[in-house]
Write an enzyme that holds these catalytic residues in place. Structure first.
Site, PDB file in Angstrom:
ATOM      1  CG  ASP A 168      -1.737   1.176   1.434  1.00 55.10           C
ATOM      2  OD1 ASP A 168      -2.371   1.588   0.455  1.00 55.10           O
ATOM      3  OD2 ASP A 168      -1.752   1.721   2.553  1.00 55.10           O
ATOM      4  CG  LEU A 169       1.615   5.712  -1.815  1.00 51.76           C
ATOM      5  CD1 LEU A 169       3.126   5.503  -1.817  1.00 51.76           C
ATOM      6  CD2 LEU A 169       1.179   6.399  -3.110  1.00 51.76           C
TER       7      LEU A 169
END
Length: 220
Positions: free
Chosen positions: A3-4
């Site tokens: 995920d970012l």
């Protein structure tokens, strides 16, 4: 799969300011940024539906347009790397892992953020949602990545900070790792029941590096 927001970068300033900007275009009372951190992670359209208390698609599309106007100009750079992220990605890539970005953020913005922080070379490919909303659901996004890359779910890990990352991974029978420093609360993470929780990205790296690999087999 990483995920970012809340996992690799801390986007709180940019995201909350852009949400405030969008709400201001609707003449709504603008909450302080501390009351908007729950919006970091889930698809923005769903967050605006709650913030504006509406299901009207035209209004929600307008909110997204206002948000993206400021985000594309300023918000995506109001961001900070979490400590140790670049060195962790470098170690994992050097050790032979294939790294993929898996974010609900529009891919066009995610690419710019990776470029800005000089993280792009560590990823085999960047995956995100489309501006029309496609692949904003994390489960659908992970399924898309598995299909596109012909990945073996039993040798794949989804790393994120919110329930959406964990649930999306479980929907696709991949292993799930939650990081405790992001925007998912302890209760949220415990309820999502990931396979493992890491206090830092360095802990994740230590677990996956070759000298521990025979023990974990990507199954914790």
């Amino acid at each position: 799969m990483f995920d970012l927001d809340g996992t690799l970068t801390d986007p709180v300033e940019g995201i909350t300011r852009c949400i405030q900007y969008a709400l201001g275009r609707f003449n709504k009372v603008i909450p302080p940024w501390e009351q908007l951190t729950w919006c970091i992670g889930p698809p923005l359209k769903a967050s605006f539906a709650q913030l504006l208390d509406t299901s009207d698609q035209k209004s929600l599309d307008q909110a997204l347009t206002h948000y993206r106007k400021r985000f594309s100009e300023k918000g995506l750079f109001e961001n900070a790397l979490y400590p140790g992220v670049v060195s962790a990605l470098d170690e994992l890539r050097t050790a032979g892992f294939k790294l993929f970005l898996a974010t609900s953020k529009p891919r066009v913005f995610a690419r710019q953020i990776l470029d800005y922080f000089k993280m792009t070379p560590y990823f085999h490919r960047v995956y995100g949602s489309e501006l029309d909303g496609r692949l904003s659901d994390k489960g659908a996004l992970i399924a898309h990545i598995i299909h596109e890359e012909s990945l073996d779910p039993t040798a794949t890990v989804m790393v994120g900070d919110r329930v959406y990352d964990i649930e999306g991974g479980k929907e696709n029978n991949v292993m799930t790792a939650a990081v405790a420093y992001g925007y998912g609360t302890r209760d949220e993470i415990n309820t999502a029941n990931p396979d493992v929780v890491f206090e830092s990205i360095a802990d994740l790296t230590r677990t996956l590096l070759p000298h521990n690999f025979d023990e974990c087999h990507l199954r914790w």
